[in-house]
Every structure is written in C-alpha cells, then in structure tokens.
Design a protein around this motif. Structure first.
Motif, mmCIF file in Angstrom:
data_model
loop_
_atom_site.group_PDB
_atom_site.id
_atom_site.type_symbol
_atom_site.label_atom_id
_atom_site.label_comp_id
_atom_site.label_asym_id
_atom_site.label_seq_id
_atom_site.Cartn_x
_atom_site.Cartn_y
_atom_site.Cartn_z
ATOM 1 N N TRP A 64 0.853 -1.180 0.000
ATOM 2 C CA TRP A 64 0.000 0.000 0.000
ATOM 3 C C TRP A 64 0.892 1.233 0.000
ATOM 4 O O TRP A 64 1.857 1.297 0.751
ATOM 5 N N ILE A 65 0.558 2.201 -0.853
ATOM 6 C CA ILE A 65 1.271 3.474 -0.874
ATOM 7 C C ILE A 65 0.255 4.610 -0.963
ATOM 8 O O ILE A 65 -0.877 4.406 -1.409
ATOM 9 N N MET A 66 0.684 5.778 -0.554
ATOM 10 C CA MET A 66 -0.155 6.973 -0.691
ATOM 11 C C MET A 66 0.215 7.674 -1.994
ATOM 12 O O MET A 66 1.393 7.811 -2.318
ATOM 13 N N ASN A 67 -0.794 8.102 -2.726
ATOM 14 C CA ASN A 67 -0.616 8.911 -3.926
ATOM 15 C C ASN A 67 -1.494 10.136 -3.722
ATOM 16 O O ASN A 67 -2.695 10.079 -3.970
ATOM 17 N N GLY A 68 -0.889 11.202 -3.221
ATOM 18 C CA GLY A 68 -1.688 12.365 -2.833
ATOM 19 C C GLY A 68 -2.519 11.988 -1.623
ATOM 20 O O GLY A 68 -1.988 11.549 -0.604
ATOM 21 N N ASN A 69 -3.828 12.083 -1.747
ATOM 22 C CA ASN A 69 -4.740 11.706 -0.663
ATOM 23 C C ASN A 69 -5.336 10.327 -0.853
ATOM 24 O O ASN A 69 -6.224 9.932 -0.108
ATOM 25 N N SER A 70 -4.883 9.597 -1.858
ATOM 26 C CA SER A 70 -5.463 8.288 -2.171
ATOM 27 C C SER A 70 -4.493 7.157 -1.884
ATOM 28 O O SER A 70 -3.294 7.287 -2.100
ATOM 29 N N LEU A 71 -5.050 6.046 -1.442
ATOM 30 C CA LEU A 71 -4.266 4.828 -1.299
ATOM 31 C C LEU A 71 -4.250 4.087 -2.623
ATOM 32 O O LEU A 71 -5.269 4.011 -3.324
ATOM 33 N N ILE A 72 -3.103 3.550 -2.959
ATOM 34 C CA ILE A 72 -2.937 2.726 -4.159
ATOM 35 C C ILE A 72 -2.256 1.441 -3.730
ATOM 36 O O ILE A 72 -1.385 1.459 -2.847
ATOM 37 N N TYR A 73 -2.649 0.348 -4.352
ATOM 38 C CA TYR A 73 -1.977 -0.920 -4.091
ATOM 39 C C TYR A 73 -1.060 -1.208 -5.276
ATOM 40 O O TYR A 73 -1.523 -1.380 -6.398
ATOM 41 N N ASN A 74 0.247 -1.216 -5.005
ATOM 42 C CA ASN A 74 1.251 -1.480 -6.038
ATOM 43 C C ASN A 74 1.676 -2.937 -5.968
ATOM 44 O O ASN A 74 2.050 -3.425 -4.904
ATOM 45 N N VAL A 75 1.657 -3.605 -7.114
ATOM 46 C CA VAL A 75 2.082 -4.999 -7.243
ATOM 47 C C VAL A 75 3.341 -5.019 -8.099
ATOM 48 O O VAL A 75 3.445 -4.276 -9.078
ATOM 49 N N TYR A 76 4.276 -5.893 -7.720
ATOM 50 C CA TYR A 76 5.534 -6.024 -8.455
ATOM 51 C C TYR A 76 5.730 -7.486 -8.844
ATOM 52 O O TYR A 76 5.661 -8.379 -7.998
ATOM 53 N N ILE A 77 5.983 -7.695 -10.133
ATOM 54 C CA ILE A 77 6.199 -9.036 -10.672
ATOM 55 C C ILE A 77 7.477 -9.024 -11.490
ATOM 56 O O ILE A 77 7.636 -8.190 -12.389
ATOM 57 N N CYS A 78 8.365 -9.943 -11.182
ATOM 58 C CA CYS A 78 9.651 -10.055 -11.889
ATOM 59 C C CYS A 78 9.507 -11.062 -13.037
ATOM 60 O O CYS A 78 9.295 -12.248 -12.794
ATOM 61 N N LEU A 79 9.607 -10.572 -14.254
ATOM 62 C CA LEU A 79 9.439 -11.447 -15.418
ATOM 63 C C LEU A 79 10.731 -12.128 -15.851
ATOM 64 O O LEU A 79 10.702 -13.193 -16.455
ATOM 65 N N ASP A 80 11.857 -11.506 -15.567
ATOM 66 C CA ASP A 80 13.150 -12.075 -15.986
ATOM 67 C C ASP A 80 13.672 -13.026 -14.916
ATOM 68 O O ASP A 80 13.451 -12.819 -13.737
ATOM 69 N N GLN A 81 14.373 -14.033 -15.383
ATOM 70 C CA GLN A 81 15.113 -14.887 -14.472
ATOM 71 C C GLN A 81 16.584 -14.622 -14.726
ATOM 72 O O GLN A 81 16.937 -13.764 -15.546
ATOM 73 N N LYS A 82 17.442 -15.330 -14.070
ATOM 74 C CA LYS A 82 18.872 -15.049 -14.155
ATOM 75 C C LYS A 82 19.417 -15.032 -15.581
ATOM 76 O O LYS A 82 20.280 -14.253 -15.914
ATOM 77 N N GLU A 83 18.908 -15.910 -16.432
ATOM 78 C CA GLU A 83 19.510 -16.047 -17.769
ATOM 79 C C GLU A 83 19.111 -14.937 -18.750
ATOM 80 O O GLU A 83 19.673 -14.841 -19.824
ATOM 81 N N HIS A 84 18.134 -14.095 -18.396
ATOM 82 C CA HIS A 84 17.679 -13.012 -19.277
ATOM 83 C C HIS A 84 17.384 -13.528 -20.687
ATOM 84 O O HIS A 84 17.954 -13.082 -21.673
ATOM 85 N N ASP A 85 16.472 -14.459 -20.752
ATOM 86 C CA ASP A 85 16.042 -15.088 -21.997
ATOM 87 C C ASP A 85 14.684 -14.497 -22.374
ATOM 88 O O ASP A 85 13.716 -14.624 -21.623
ATOM 89 N N LEU A 86 14.613 -13.845 -23.536
ATOM 90 C CA LEU A 86 13.374 -13.175 -23.945
ATOM 91 C C LEU A 86 12.204 -14.146 -24.035
ATOM 92 O O LEU A 86 11.114 -13.856 -23.549
ATOM 93 N N GLU A 87 12.395 -15.296 -24.634
ATOM 94 C CA GLU A 87 11.284 -16.257 -24.762
ATOM 95 C C GLU A 87 10.787 -16.726 -23.402
ATOM 96 O O GLU A 87 9.584 -16.874 -23.193
ATOM 97 N N ALA A 88 11.716 -16.960 -22.474
ATOM 98 C CA ALA A 88 11.319 -17.361 -21.121
ATOM 99 C C ALA A 88 10.546 -16.228 -20.443
ATOM 100 O O ALA A 88 9.544 -16.470 -19.763
ATOM 101 N N ALA A 89 10.990 -14.996 -20.619
ATOM 102 C CA ALA A 89 10.302 -13.847 -20.028
ATOM 103 C C ALA A 89 8.893 -13.698 -20.611
ATOM 104 O O ALA A 89 7.944 -13.379 -19.883
#
Length: 151
Positions: A64-89
């Motif tokens: 949860w973060i504040m954006n001005g007077n509003s609460l926003i729920y920020n989600v973070y998803i990591c698409l890359d893995q160690k090998e940085h393979d575009l097809e895998a991502a």
C-alpha cells in the motif's frame, strides 16, 4: 486461472503488523508450492525476501502506498530470471497474467480482516508493475480494484 481455495492459504504476520493495522507500511509477499498447490502470504512492514525463491522468482509482491490523498496498491512481478532469456520472459509474462487474478484474490482473502476494518481498501486502485529488462515487457498497468477480486 486456477480456482482460489481458502484452505490452501497460509498467512503469517511479521514485524508488529497485525490483522488490522497498519495500512502503511504494509507489504504482502505471496509465494506458492508447485508440488502441493499451497499459497503462502506473508504480511509485514517490508517484503519477506527470505520467502522468495531466488531461482524461480515466481512471487507476487504488493504494498500500500499513498498517492496524494489516495491509497494505491502497487504490485511487483519479476518477469526475468537469471539467464535473461526473452522467450522465457514472454512465457512468464503469460503465466503471471493468467494467475494474477488468483494471486490478488488470495491477497484480498488473506488480509480480509484489514479490509473489514477499512472498507475503502476494496476500491483502491491496483497498479501492477511488470518488471523486465526487455522494454516490450516492462509495463505498469491498471488492474481494477480489490472489489473485483473478492472471493
């Protein structure tokens, strides 16, 4: 998308966070077992990096973060893995997009006591950050509100 099963969700509170407070700082770390299908939600004042599988990077992180007077729920998803393979991502992007409604439902259900006290949280904007080294996959998207993901 898999169907959410509340009995397969385990919730852990950390760092002085309780079922009903605080809203900020409040971080969610959602992980799962590929073998059992169980989901694990850790709720604390920071992300539970010790729960993250650094080889798989298949967790869903939210805060949860504040954006001005509003609460926003920020989600973070990591698409890359160690090998940085575009097809895998690209494959991971597809899987995360398919399973994200289940993940958001699990987070909403797992933290339902907070939502019961602060009813406005069901109507806070959910912004999902798809993190990738590939510009075509690196995106921030509006994913509705938690009212869309109540079980």
């Amino acid at each position: 998308m898999s169907k959410f099963a509340p009995e397969r969700l385990t919730v852990e509170y950390r760092n002085g966070v309780t079922a009903q407070e605080p809203i900020i700082p409040r971080h969610h770390t959602l992980t799962h077992s590929d073998f059992t299908g169980e989901l694990f939600l850790t709720i604390g004042t920071q992300f539970a990096w010790d729960k993250v599988n650094t080889e798989m990077r298949d967790e869903v992180l939210g805060q949860w973060i504040m954006n001005g007077n509003s609460l926003i729920y920020n989600v973070y998803i990591c698409l890359d893995q160690k090998e940085h393979d575009l097809e895998a991502a690209i494959r991971r992007n597809s899987v995360f997009r398919r399973e994200l409604p289940l993940a958001l439902t699990a987070i909403r259900y797992g933290d339902r006591f907070l939502f019961d006290v602060y009813l406005m949280l069901d109507y806070a904007v959910i912004m999902v950050n798809f993190i990738s080294s590939y510009p075509m996959l690196y995106k921030q998207e509006y994913w509705g509100t938690f009212s869309n993901f109540s079980s």
